[in-house]
Design a protein around this motif. Sequence first.
Motif, PDB file in Angstrom:
ATOM      1  N   PRO A 104      -4.133   2.412  -7.025  1.00 35.58           N
ATOM      2  CA  PRO A 104      -5.559   2.547  -6.686  1.00 35.58           C
ATOM      3  C   PRO A 104      -6.261   1.229  -6.408  1.00 35.58           C
ATOM      4  N   THR A 105      -5.632   0.092  -6.772  1.00 35.79           N
ATOM      5  CA  THR A 105      -6.288  -1.213  -6.605  1.00 35.79           C
ATOM      6  C   THR A 105      -5.925  -1.899  -5.298  1.00 35.79           C
ATOM      7  N   LEU A 106      -5.017  -1.311  -4.516  1.00 36.20           N
ATOM      8  CA  LEU A 106      -4.601  -1.908  -3.245  1.00 36.20           C
ATOM      9  C   LEU A 106      -4.929  -0.968  -2.097  1.00 36.20           C
ATOM     10  N   THR A 107      -5.245  -1.547  -0.942  1.00 41.24           N
ATOM     11  CA  THR A 107      -5.477  -0.711   0.229  1.00 41.24           C
ATOM     12  C   THR A 107      -4.183  -0.010   0.620  1.00 41.24           C
ATOM     13  N   VAL A 108      -4.336   1.110   1.312  1.00 42.77           N
ATOM     14  CA  VAL A 108      -3.171   1.875   1.734  1.00 42.77           C
ATOM     15  C   VAL A 108      -2.300   1.033   2.676  1.00 42.77           C
ATOM     16  N   GLY A 109      -2.938   0.316   3.591  1.00 39.34           N
ATOM     17  CA  GLY A 109      -2.171  -0.513   4.517  1.00 39.34           C
ATOM     18  C   GLY A 109      -1.368  -1.585   3.822  1.00 39.34           C
ATOM     19  N   GLU A 110      -1.962  -2.218   2.791  1.00 42.15           N
ATOM     20  CA  GLU A 110      -1.249  -3.269   2.065  1.00 42.15           C
ATOM     21  C   GLU A 110      -0.050  -2.691   1.319  1.00 42.15           C
ATOM     22  N   GLN A 111      -0.168  -1.478   0.796  1.00 42.01           N
ATOM     23  CA  GLN A 111       0.958  -0.882   0.071  1.00 42.01           C
ATOM     24  C   GLN A 111       2.122  -0.583   1.008  1.00 42.01           C
ATOM     25  N   ILE A 112       1.817  -0.131   2.218  1.00 46.02           N
ATOM     26  CA  ILE A 112       2.887   0.095   3.197  1.00 46.02           C
ATOM     27  C   ILE A 112       3.473  -1.239   3.656  1.00 46.02           C
ATOM     28  N   ALA A 113       2.606  -2.222   3.903  1.00 47.74           N
ATOM     29  CA  ALA A 113       3.073  -3.541   4.336  1.00 47.74           C
ATOM     30  C   ALA A 113       3.962  -4.181   3.274  1.00 47.74           C
ATOM     31  N   GLU A 114       3.625  -3.968   2.011  1.00 45.89           N
ATOM     32  CA  GLU A 114       4.426  -4.513   0.925  1.00 45.89           C
ATOM     33  C   GLU A 114       5.841  -3.960   0.958  1.00 45.89           C
ATOM     34  N   THR A 115       5.962  -2.660   1.232  1.00 43.00           N
ATOM     35  CA  THR A 115       7.284  -2.031   1.348  1.00 43.00           C
ATOM     36  C   THR A 115       8.064  -2.643   2.503  1.00 43.00           C
ATOM     37  N   ARG A 164      -8.465   2.754   8.907  1.00 44.04           N
ATOM     38  CA  ARG A 164      -8.110   3.461   7.670  1.00 44.04           C
ATOM     39  C   ARG A 164      -7.083   2.698   6.852  1.00 44.04           C
ATOM     40  N   ALA A 165      -6.341   1.810   7.473  1.00 41.99           N
ATOM     41  CA  ALA A 165      -5.376   1.000   6.728  1.00 41.99           C
ATOM     42  C   ALA A 165      -6.057   0.134   5.683  1.00 41.99           C
ATOM     43  N   SER A 166      -7.332  -0.177   5.886  1.00 38.77           N
ATOM     44  CA  SER A 166      -8.076  -1.020   4.944  1.00 38.77           C
ATOM     45  C   SER A 166      -8.769  -0.204   3.860  1.00 38.77           C
ATOM     46  N   ASP A 167      -8.591   1.121   3.887  1.00 35.74           N
ATOM     47  CA  ASP A 167      -9.189   1.976   2.862  1.00 35.74           C
ATOM     48  C   ASP A 167      -8.293   2.040   1.628  1.00 35.74           C
ATOM     49  N   ARG A 179       0.327  12.022   3.621  1.00 34.92           N
ATOM     50  CA  ARG A 179       0.807  11.418   4.863  1.00 34.92           C
ATOM     51  C   ARG A 179       1.064   9.923   4.680  1.00 34.92           C
ATOM     52  N   ALA A 180       0.175   9.261   3.922  1.00 38.58           N
ATOM     53  CA  ALA A 180       0.359   7.832   3.663  1.00 38.58           C
ATOM     54  C   ALA A 180       1.640   7.584   2.876  1.00 38.58           C
ATOM     55  N   MET A 181       1.940   8.464   1.910  1.00 43.28           N
ATOM     56  CA  MET A 181       3.185   8.341   1.156  1.00 43.28           C
ATOM     57  C   MET A 181       4.396   8.501   2.072  1.00 43.28           C
ATOM     58  N   ILE A 182       4.308   9.453   2.998  1.00 42.09           N
ATOM     59  CA  ILE A 182       5.405   9.654   3.944  1.00 42.09           C
ATOM     60  C   ILE A 182       5.533   8.440   4.861  1.00 42.09           C
TER      61      ILE A 182
END
Length: 345
Positions: A104-115, A164-167, A179-182
Amino acid sequence: MTILEVENLHTVFPTPRGEVEAVDGVDLTIESGEIVGLVGESGSGKSVLADSIVGIVEEPGEVMEGDVRFHGESLLEKTDAEMADIRGGSISMVFQDPMNSLNPTLTVGEQIAETVRLHQDVGEGVSLPAEVKRKILGASKNSEAWRKAIEMLEAVGIPEPDSRASDYPHEFSGGMRQRAMIAMALSCEPDLLVADEPTTALDVTIQAQILDELRALKEEFDTSILLITHDLAVVAETCDRVNVMYAGKIVERAPADELFSNPQHPYTQGLLASTPRLDDPRDDLQPIEGNVPDLIDVPYACHFAPRCPEAERECYERPPDFREVGEETEHVAACLRRGPPEEQL
């Protein structure tokens, strides 16, 4: 080509009362480019099987016997570091509760980018200082990993992916979080995606959209999928082959079309009889009486025998073997009351 082979897998959880054999001698295969369903009631061992495959069984649980081979190599012989590289890279997993799976503390885009940074060579540091700097200053919007994150959000149908990546996760709806998890799971283009109840918490409209996305992404990324669910409608709509699991064991496996047109194991027949159908409306559904048994020292050979309307005394005493039961050789069921007439009870 066979992507995954599970052979005689046993996963056990010790308790003060004895050992719970949550996965009891399971065999399962997944071929390249197919969607394989794993279906059964809650408590049947589906999620534990998935965790056993990707090596995330929670302590004190442990894989005690059998093997899991991915591209012919045993995953059980891999080190923790090797499995960390495989998970999220060659094998990805989608969990049923995206709100608890996303940070919950990271944007969705950053979590995907981290992967992406962890599992692809994009020339971006993954050291602790580098990650801390990103958390404080935010990810660079010009980095390759961030561009990949936006690309993946677009691939799974997130509108306006650039913004939305910054949300943050709480700013996404339930369907968008899934969808973001996928998107995160597919960001490294894995060979195998394990989807554990990916549509459970969603309404039927969003559920249908997610299933459409999985089918489309399977074609786009040539990813095989193990789809775990208790929803037979999801299986009928999506899967190429189906494994029916009960009390830690696979009791029937078949091509999806044949399983639904010609179910053979009494448990499978019970599941279908208890499911409402638009093409066959009935006033009363027929539930399966009783509950999944306590898996500590199950005292009867066929775990389903106490709930089975066809059970005879020998069903309690003699372990059922797999028998060919359908028009196709791939259709087998573990039941003494099925198979060639000369072998049936």
